[in-house]
Design a protein around this motif. Structure first.
Motif, short mmCIF file in Angstrom:
data_model
loop_
_atom_site.label_atom_id
_atom_site.label_comp_id
_atom_site.label_asym_id
_atom_site.label_seq_id
_atom_site.Cartn_x
_atom_site.Cartn_y
_atom_site.Cartn_z
N SER A 1 0.86 -1.18 0.00
CA SER A 1 0.00 0.00 0.00
C SER A 1 0.89 1.23 0.00
CB SER A 1 -0.91 0.02 1.23
OG SER A 1 -0.16 0.34 2.40
N ALA A 2 0.26 2.37 -0.20
CA ALA A 2 0.99 3.63 -0.07
C ALA A 2 1.33 3.87 1.39
CB ALA A 2 0.15 4.78 -0.62
N VAL A 3 2.35 4.69 1.62
CA VAL A 3 2.77 5.03 2.98
C VAL A 3 1.94 6.21 3.47
CG1 VAL A 3 4.67 5.92 4.38
CG2 VAL A 3 5.11 4.18 2.63
N THR A 4 1.39 6.09 4.67
CA THR A 4 0.66 7.18 5.30
C THR A 4 1.53 7.77 6.40
OG1 THR A 4 -1.48 6.14 4.86
CG2 THR A 4 -1.41 7.84 6.57
N VAL A 5 1.80 9.07 6.32
CA VAL A 5 2.63 9.75 7.32
C VAL A 5 1.72 10.35 8.38
CG1 VAL A 5 4.37 11.53 7.71
CG2 VAL A 5 4.35 10.26 5.55
N LEU A 6 1.96 10.00 9.63
CA LEU A 6 1.13 10.50 10.75
C LEU A 6 1.74 11.81 11.24
CD1 LEU A 6 0.65 7.08 12.59
CD2 LEU A 6 -0.70 8.09 10.74
N THR A 7 1.35 12.90 10.59
CA THR A 7 2.01 14.19 10.81
C THR A 7 1.73 14.79 12.18
OG1 THR A 7 0.14 15.28 9.73
CG2 THR A 7 2.04 14.73 8.37
N LYS A 8 0.70 14.29 12.89
CA LYS A 8 0.38 14.84 14.21
C LYS A 8 1.14 14.15 15.33
CE LYS A 8 -4.25 16.45 12.93
NZ LYS A 8 -5.70 16.41 13.25
N GLU A 9 1.93 13.13 14.99
CA GLU A 9 2.70 12.41 16.00
C GLU A 9 4.19 12.57 15.74
OE1 GLU A 9 1.49 8.42 16.94
OE2 GLU A 9 -0.46 8.70 15.97
N ARG A 10 4.99 12.47 16.80
CA ARG A 10 6.44 12.59 16.69
C ARG A 10 7.11 11.44 17.44
NH1 ARG A 10 8.20 17.79 15.35
NH2 ARG A 10 10.23 16.78 15.12
N PHE A 11 8.38 11.21 17.12
CA PHE A 11 9.17 10.21 17.84
C PHE A 11 10.62 10.69 17.86
CE2 PHE A 11 9.74 9.03 13.44
CZ PHE A 11 11.07 8.64 13.36
N ALA A 12 11.42 10.08 18.70
CA ALA A 12 12.85 10.41 18.78
C ALA A 12 13.64 9.15 18.44
CB ALA A 12 13.20 10.90 20.18
N PRO A 13 14.44 9.17 17.36
CA PRO A 13 15.23 7.99 17.01
C PRO A 13 16.41 7.82 17.96
CG PRO A 13 15.77 9.81 15.56
CD PRO A 13 14.66 10.29 16.44
N PRO A 14 17.03 6.64 17.99
CA PRO A 14 18.23 6.45 18.82
C PRO A 14 19.33 7.43 18.42
CG PRO A 14 17.40 4.35 18.01
CD PRO A 14 16.63 5.41 17.29
N SER A 15 20.04 7.96 19.37
CA SER A 15 21.03 9.01 19.09
C SER A 15 22.22 8.50 18.29
CB SER A 15 21.52 9.62 20.41
OG SER A 15 22.07 8.62 21.24
N ASP A 16 22.56 7.23 18.46
CA ASP A 16 23.74 6.69 17.78
C ASP A 16 23.37 5.78 16.61
OD1 ASP A 16 22.59 4.77 19.33
OD2 ASP A 16 24.47 3.97 20.14
N PHE A 17 22.21 5.99 16.01
CA PHE A 17 21.73 5.08 14.96
C PHE A 17 22.55 5.24 13.68
CE2 PHE A 17 19.04 4.05 11.33
CZ PHE A 17 18.64 2.76 11.67
N ASN A 18 22.94 4.12 13.08
CA ASN A 18 23.64 4.11 11.79
C ASN A 18 23.04 3.00 10.95
OD1 ASN A 18 25.73 3.23 9.77
ND2 ASN A 18 26.81 4.98 10.62
N VAL A 19 22.33 3.36 9.90
CA VAL A 19 21.59 2.37 9.13
C VAL A 19 22.52 1.40 8.40
CG1 VAL A 19 21.38 3.72 6.99
CG2 VAL A 19 19.59 2.07 7.60
N ARG A 20 23.71 1.86 7.99
CA ARG A 20 24.63 0.95 7.29
C ARG A 20 25.09 -0.16 8.24
NH1 ARG A 20 27.55 1.25 2.56
NH2 ARG A 20 26.76 3.34 2.19
N GLU A 21 25.37 0.20 9.49
CA GLU A 21 25.78 -0.81 10.46
C GLU A 21 24.63 -1.77 10.75
OE1 GLU A 21 27.23 1.17 13.89
OE2 GLU A 21 28.96 2.07 12.88
N GLU A 22 23.42 -1.24 10.83
CA GLU A 22 22.27 -2.11 11.10
C GLU A 22 22.06 -3.12 9.98
OE1 GLU A 22 20.38 -2.33 13.73
OE2 GLU A 22 21.12 -0.61 14.87
N LEU A 23 22.16 -2.65 8.74
CA LEU A 23 21.90 -3.54 7.61
C LEU A 23 23.02 -4.55 7.41
CD1 LEU A 23 20.40 -1.05 4.98
CD2 LEU A 23 19.19 -2.71 6.40
N SER A 24 24.22 -4.25 7.90
CA SER A 24 25.32 -5.19 7.74
C SER A 24 25.07 -6.48 8.52
CB SER A 24 26.63 -4.55 8.20
OG SER A 24 26.60 -4.29 9.60
N SER A 25 24.14 -6.44 9.48
CA SER A 25 23.84 -7.64 10.27
C SER A 25 22.86 -8.56 9.54
CB SER A 25 23.25 -7.25 11.63
OG SER A 25 21.99 -6.59 11.47
N LEU A 26 22.25 -8.09 8.45
CA LEU A 26 21.29 -8.92 7.73
C LEU A 26 22.01 -9.99 6.92
CD1 LEU A 26 18.64 -6.43 6.28
CD2 LEU A 26 18.30 -8.10 8.10
#
Length: 666
Positions: A214-239
């Protein structure tokens, strides 16, 4: 879009930038807003909204409070913006660094960060930090647009809004609604992945974009805080990479040469019925069901999947969705007056005061460092019409210090169609990179590490360090995005073509054409090499076709010099980066309807005109050199694209899908 609001925001910014002591709210209300009618409460709400908009652009509005001497002397609050607030630091680049930077920016051409990369380069030009650079022939990599889901996820990720979408779970094969906090996007094993917090499961999860249903629905009235040390390349290297499996398919005799080259004859199964007459049973290796299903669905009635069951289900689901879309009521076909023709597609841009102000803050420093440019050249540089640019300029020349003299206004002239600016009111330095601009450049530079000729010499590393320093905190957020590798796969053909380009030598190639399903031999004059992700192309003058053609290196079965020099009349196309399709006078003009999920195809196929539909979809007018393969195009995209005109092509698509689905009827 309110021109008065844009002018008000600009005047407020200029006033707060040009005060050392600060201005009280009453002074701003009187001198900047000229507000005499609204109540204090209403004005306060408007002022707070405007301050928030300036902060959103990146200007830190300081609040200074002076305490009074007694009960009859209340505290005084003043507002100001520091001179260095949100200004892009000086960045000085060598020609070699500029070459690498421009290549990194061009990676995104039509992808989600394409406009952000253009804006970032324009800011560097406006600051005087971008030297003239010559792009190397044969090194023009690009990133393939990853669809509308990618566009929506990038926007949600940077704004820190959660998203929802329907997802085909790999473990169960069922479609499920997911509510996710998007932490990062990256490419691994040729697939795009979303990494984020799945709220329903309360844990981190990986989602392959090819499994979104389906299409992506963005919930513009809500917010979140991502992890401060997040690195997507490191995360994907574990796959781990998916294991190789085998699919059994029945293929029309003599058809689909490309599929046959990687398949072999399937052993007869004990329970499976033998193939029909005129069919060959083949075993095809694969790793991902959805990737293979997309390919097999495009082949329509020429392929019937026998096993595994999940592949049969996936192919049928795509064909069924495509057939349903082709049978749906047809919308009125109408494009807005003045839609661009013959150039890059332009989807309707945001028409807000904040967007216009952000453009003006790029426009002033650009004019300061590019005095006397023709007004049409300035408009083209910003991707707007002359009328839009003149509207911007008229607002700018009416803006300045509160209650100032004529010398306290921005002074811009364009009476002779050449734009000059003589008073910039301290707006001559561009604002800092936004998070999208920092991501576009820094992720692009990281991607270029896959090209040995760029990784050597130090320019790639040095320009990355300079941009990281200039981007500041926004640059750290680039770790949330990781692009696919662009290193070449067919090194032998690449080196042969590169040497022929350098020496001006003609080549002979044996080439497989999937459209015609044939292998042909041609003499070509090689002109340029470029890539789309890790798929490389050779642009050449084809003597058989008597015109420019683009050849995929992985479809070249043989390539060798003929011993003859290349013709001097052959020239590469002017587009940089080069397009996969060169328009001709005898092209077919096709009207395509795209759902919101498939809207990105308009850019990928260089739509000449687009029109938004009420349901969020898109009408696109696209040129195709041949319409024969369009039924395959409709089947491949599984219900996100259909042909509306010409009627004959639309009917051929419906028949193609009906014949494909008939194979699976009991």
């Amino acid at each position: 879009m309110s021109a008065s609001r844009t002018e008000r925001l600009l005047n407020l910014l200029i006033a707060l930038l040009n005060t050392t002591y600060g201005l009280r709210r009453s002074e701003l209300r009187d001198k900047v807003y000229h507000d005499t009618t609204s109540t204090d409460v209403a004005f306060g709400r408007m002022f707070e909204r405007d301050k928030n908009e300036l902060r959103r652009i990146g200007f830190d509005v300081e609040t200074v409070t002076d305490k009074g001497w007694g009960s009859d002397d209340p505290a005084t609050t003043r507002y100001r913006i520091g001179k260095e607030s949100n200004r892009l630091p000086d960045v000085s680049l060598t020609p070699a660094e500029c070459t690498v930077l421009i290549l990194a920016a061009q990676l995104w051409e039509h992808a989600a960060l394409g406009s952000a990369a253009v804006n970032a380069v324009r800011k560097l030009q406006a600051s005087g930090g971008l030297a003239d650079a010559e792009l190397p022939a044969g090194v023009q990599p690009r990133i393939r647009p990853a669809g509308q889901a990618f566009e929506d996820l990038v926007a949600a990720m940077h704004a820190q809004h959660p998203v929802s979408f329907r997802y085909l779970a790999g473990s169960t094969g069922k479609e499920e609604e997911r509510l996710v906090e998007p932490w990062g996007l990256g490419s691994r094993f040729g697939q795009w992945y979303l990494v984020g917090h799945d709220r329903a499961r309360g844990d981190k999860r990986f989602f392959r974009l090819s499994r979104f249903t389906s299409a992506v629905t963005v919930l513009t009235k809500e917010r979140f805080a991502p992890p401060s040390d997040f690195n997507v390349r490191e995360e994907l290297s574990s796959l781990p990479e998916l294991p190789v499996q085998s699919a059994v398919v029945d293929v029309a005799a003599g058809a689909l040469h490309g599929l046959r080259t990687r398949a072999h004859a399937a052993a007869p199964g004990p329970a499976a019925a033998p193939p029909q007459a005129g069919r060959d049973r083949l075993s095809v290796p694969y790793r991902d069901v959805e990737t293979l299903a997309e390919e097999l669905a495009s082949y329509g009635p020429r392929v019937r999947v026998v096993s595994p069951p999940e592949l049969v289900t996936s192919v049928r689901r795509r064909l069924t969705a495509a057939a349903a879309f082709t049978a749906a009521p047809v919308p009125a076909i109408a494009f807005p007056a003045g839609s661009p023709q013959g150039g890059a597609p332009r989807h309707p841009r945001k028409r807000t005061s904040e967007d216009q102000l952000a453009r003006m803050l790029q426009l002033v420093p650009f004019l300061v460092h590019n005095q006397g440019l023709h007004i049409s050249e300035v408009a083209a540089n910003f991707g707007i019409t002359r009328q839009e640019l003149e509207a911007d300029l008229r607002i700018l020349i009416c803006s300045g210090l509160p209650e100032g003299y004529p010398d306290d206004l921005l002074d811009i002239q364009w009476d002779d169609d050449h734009v000059t600016i003589s008073q910039d009111l301290d707006l001559k330095r561009p604002v800092r990179f936004t998070v999208e601009e920092a991501c576009a450049l820094l992720t692009g530079l990281e991607t270029l590490n896959g090209l040995p000729e760029l990784a050597e010499g130090g320019a790639l590393e040095s320009v990355t360090l300079k941009l990281m320093a200039a981007a500041g905190e926004e640059g750290l957020k680039a770790a949330a995005l990781s692009a696919p590798e662009v290193g070449p796969g067919n090194l032998a053909a690449l080196e042969t073509a590169r040497e022929a380009i350098r020496s001006g030598t003609q080549l002979r190639l044996r080439y497989f054409s999937p459209l015609r399903d044939t292998v042909s031999e041609r003499d070509i004059d090689p002109l340029r090499l470029y890539s789309l992700d890790n798929t490389w192309y050779l642009e050449a003058y084809c003597h058989s076709a008597q015109g420019l053609r683009n050849f995929r290196l992985d479809r070249i079965e043989a390539l060798a010099p003929t011993g003859r020099p290349a013709a001097e009349t052959a020239k590469a196309s002017d587009s940089v980066p080069v397009k996969l399709f060169t328009p001709n006078d005898d092209d077919a003009v096709v009207v395509v309807e795209l759902t919101r999920r498939g809207a990105g195809l308009a850019d990928e196929y260089y739509a000449e005109r687009t029109a938004e539909l009420p349901d969020g979809g898109l009408l696109a007018e696209i040129r195709f050199g041949s319409t024969d393969w369009l039924p395959m195009f409709v089947a491949q995209h599984g219900g996100t694209a259909r042909i509306l005109e010409p009627g004959g092509v639309a009917e051929a698509s419906r028949q193609w899908l009906a014949a494909a689905l008939a194979q699976y009827e009991d």
